[in-house]
Design a protein around this motif. Structure first.
Motif, short mmCIF file in Angstrom:
data_model
loop_
_atom_site.label_atom_id
_atom_site.label_comp_id
_atom_site.label_asym_id
_atom_site.label_seq_id
_atom_site.Cartn_x
_atom_site.Cartn_y
_atom_site.Cartn_z
N SER A 178 -47.04 2.14 46.56
CA SER A 178 -47.63 3.40 46.09
C SER A 178 -48.54 3.95 47.16
O SER A 178 -49.04 3.21 48.02
CB SER A 178 -48.41 3.19 44.79
OG SER A 178 -49.42 2.21 44.96
N ASP A 179 -48.78 5.27 47.14
CA ASP A 179 -49.66 5.88 48.12
C ASP A 179 -51.09 5.92 47.58
O ASP A 179 -51.38 5.40 46.50
CB ASP A 179 -49.17 7.28 48.50
CG ASP A 179 -49.07 8.21 47.28
OD1 ASP A 179 -49.74 7.93 46.26
OD2 ASP A 179 -48.35 9.22 47.36
N ASN A 183 -49.01 7.64 43.53
CA ASN A 183 -47.59 7.94 43.37
C ASN A 183 -46.76 6.74 43.83
O ASN A 183 -46.98 6.21 44.92
CB ASN A 183 -47.22 9.17 44.18
CG ASN A 183 -48.00 10.40 43.75
OD1 ASN A 183 -48.17 10.64 42.56
ND2 ASN A 183 -48.47 11.18 44.72
N GLN A 184 -45.81 6.36 43.01
CA GLN A 184 -45.04 5.16 43.29
C GLN A 184 -43.75 5.46 44.04
O GLN A 184 -43.19 6.55 43.94
CB GLN A 184 -44.71 4.42 41.99
CG GLN A 184 -45.94 3.86 41.29
CD GLN A 184 -45.57 3.08 40.04
OE1 GLN A 184 -44.58 3.36 39.39
NE2 GLN A 184 -46.38 2.07 39.73
N ARG A 185 -43.29 4.43 44.81
CA ARG A 185 -42.06 4.56 45.58
C ARG A 185 -41.29 3.24 45.48
O ARG A 185 -41.88 2.16 45.52
CB ARG A 185 -42.38 4.87 47.04
CG ARG A 185 -41.15 4.96 47.93
CD ARG A 185 -41.55 5.30 49.36
NE ARG A 185 -42.38 4.26 49.96
CZ ARG A 185 -42.78 4.26 51.23
NH1 ARG A 185 -42.44 5.27 52.02
NH2 ARG A 185 -43.53 3.29 51.70
N ILE A 187 -37.89 1.35 47.23
CA ILE A 187 -36.87 1.37 48.27
C ILE A 187 -35.92 0.20 48.02
O ILE A 187 -36.36 -0.95 47.90
CB ILE A 187 -37.49 1.24 49.68
CG1 ILE A 187 -38.60 2.27 49.88
CG2 ILE A 187 -36.42 1.39 50.75
CD1 ILE A 187 -39.34 2.11 51.19
N VAL A 213 -34.09 5.53 48.27
CA VAL A 213 -35.53 5.65 48.07
C VAL A 213 -35.79 6.53 46.85
O VAL A 213 -35.25 7.65 46.75
CB VAL A 213 -36.24 6.23 49.30
CG1 VAL A 213 -37.76 6.19 49.11
CG2 VAL A 213 -35.83 5.49 50.57
N PHE A 215 -38.85 8.32 44.48
CA PHE A 215 -40.24 8.73 44.47
C PHE A 215 -40.64 9.12 43.05
O PHE A 215 -39.94 9.92 42.41
CB PHE A 215 -40.47 9.92 45.41
CG PHE A 215 -40.16 9.62 46.85
CD1 PHE A 215 -41.12 9.09 47.68
CD2 PHE A 215 -38.89 9.88 47.35
CE1 PHE A 215 -40.83 8.83 49.01
CE2 PHE A 215 -38.59 9.62 48.67
CZ PHE A 215 -39.57 9.08 49.51
N SER A 226 -35.16 11.47 44.80
CA SER A 226 -34.42 10.38 45.42
C SER A 226 -33.77 10.87 46.70
O SER A 226 -33.47 12.06 46.85
CB SER A 226 -33.35 9.84 44.46
OG SER A 226 -32.36 10.81 44.20
#
Length: 370
Positions: A178-179, A183-185, A187, A213, A215, A226
């Motif tokens: 996450s940033d 916000n989650q990611r 991969i 990926v 988002f 995506s």
């Protein structure tokens, strides 16, 4: 003169059984803590000489753990044999009191405690310090060692779900992170390769092939973005796996240095009570673990004379192992209560010893009344 001969005989027998028991526990802890680590590292083609250095640096910890339990089991087996062979009965019939047997037991237990304290207080911190430094060097040289097949690896800000690892190739890799805004990611890559990075502060580069990926916006939970990429390059920072600071942990200090650090921390108001108590737990552990041999010696003598009238060595081994497991559990619980709940470090680490010592004193006076 005759008493001196008997004392030397008892001490010699006690030390012989202690040595045999020490080898037994040494091998258990060695296999559990050292060989499993060596096996993991050898799979990543770390030089054999480096593996032997790691094992050497870990030996003080194995010795410090083995000595107290070897004292209990060894003394119980030795005294149990003397009881079952009627040697204790002969000594009593010749007019010697239980005190005559108790003194060499306690003195030898004290000598083992002092020797164990030296290993625990000096050799163990030096070994841990060098072990951690060498492991950091290994990780920076071969970062793939941190990725184990079919495992989940959590770092400071991400989670890696790992498939099969073959040298520097990783299959079925999933990364959750996450940033700074939350916000989650996600991969997902079928095949990835682990490469060393020439950039400072970066431990490894994950080259993820044919990656998908996803988002997730923290505010818009019903939608996602995506993308598909043939190659995704993910930099993994050293701080995610390795403590890059030069600070020395409590377990890497001697009792003298740790005491000075405690006094400094107590004088500073910004130090949290939890951190302070963690240091107190480690400080008391440096004394409680090695001097457990003395408390075990206090318990072994009356316990063996009361319960080991038949098959003394076997009974001593069984009882010794049971008490060792119980003591080990109490020590772990003490550490948990001290670190997580905030139980006073002194009582957290010394309570198992006091319980063992009290039981030994009670049984000894019960023995004298017979």
């Amino acid at each position: 003169m005759k008493k001196n001969v008997l004392v030397r005989y008892i001490v010699k027998e006690l030390f012989l059984y202690f040595f045999i028991s020490f080898l037994f526990f040494f091998m258990i802890f060695f296999v559990n803590e050292i060989l499993l680590l060596a096996e993991t590292i050898l799979r990543q083609r770390v030089p054999v000489a480096t593996v032997f250095r790691l094992i050497t640096y870990s030996l003080p910890a194995v010795i410090a753990q083995s000595a107290p339990f070897a004292t209990l089991v060894g003394f119980l087996m030795c005294l149990g044999r003397l009881v079952s062979d009627n040697e204790i009965l002969i000594l009593r019939a010749s007019g010697l009191e239980y005190r005559f047997i108790m003194i060499p037991v306690v003195v030898l237990g004290a000598l083992i405690s002092v020797s164990s304290f030296f290993v625990n207080d000096y050799l163990l911190p030096v070994g841990k310090l060098k072990f951690n430094r060498l492991k950091k060097e290994i990780i920076h040289t071969n970062p793939a060692i941190e990725l184990e097949s079919r495992s989940i690896k959590r770092t400071n800000d991400s989670t890696l779900v790992i498939g099969d690892v073959d040298k520097n190739q990783v299959s079925d890799l999933v990364v959750f992170d996450s940033d700074e805004k939350g916000n989650q990611r996600i991969i997902v890559a079928e095949n990835s390769s682990v490469e060393k990075s020439s950039l400072g502060g970066i431990l490894m580069e994950l080259k993820m092939q044919n990656a998908t990926v996803l988002f997730f916006d923290r505010k818009e939970k019903t939608t996602l973005d995506s993308l598909f990429a043939k190659t995704v390059l993910l930099n993994v920072f050293s701080s995610a796996f390795v403590d890059s600071s030069n600070r020395i942990m409590p377990s890497e200090m001697t009792s003298y240095d740790l005491k000075k650090e405690l006094l400094r921390m107590e004088a500073e108001e910004e130090v949290s009570k939890r951190t302070l108590n963690n240091y107190r737990v480690e400080y008391n552990k440096k004394f409680s673990v090695p001097f457990a041999s003395l408390f075990f010696a206090l318990l072994a003598m009356p316990l063996s004379l009361i319960f080991a009238k038949r098959s003394g060595q076997t009974i001593g081994l069984i009882i010794g192992l049971m008490i060792s497991v119980l003591y080990w559990a109490l020590t772990i619980l003490g550490q948990i209560f001290g670190i997580r709940i905030g139980l006073n470090g002194f009582w957290a680490m010394w309570t198992p010893n006091f319980v063992i010592g009290l039981a030994g004193v009670v049984l000894y006076f019960r023995l004298r009344k017979k």
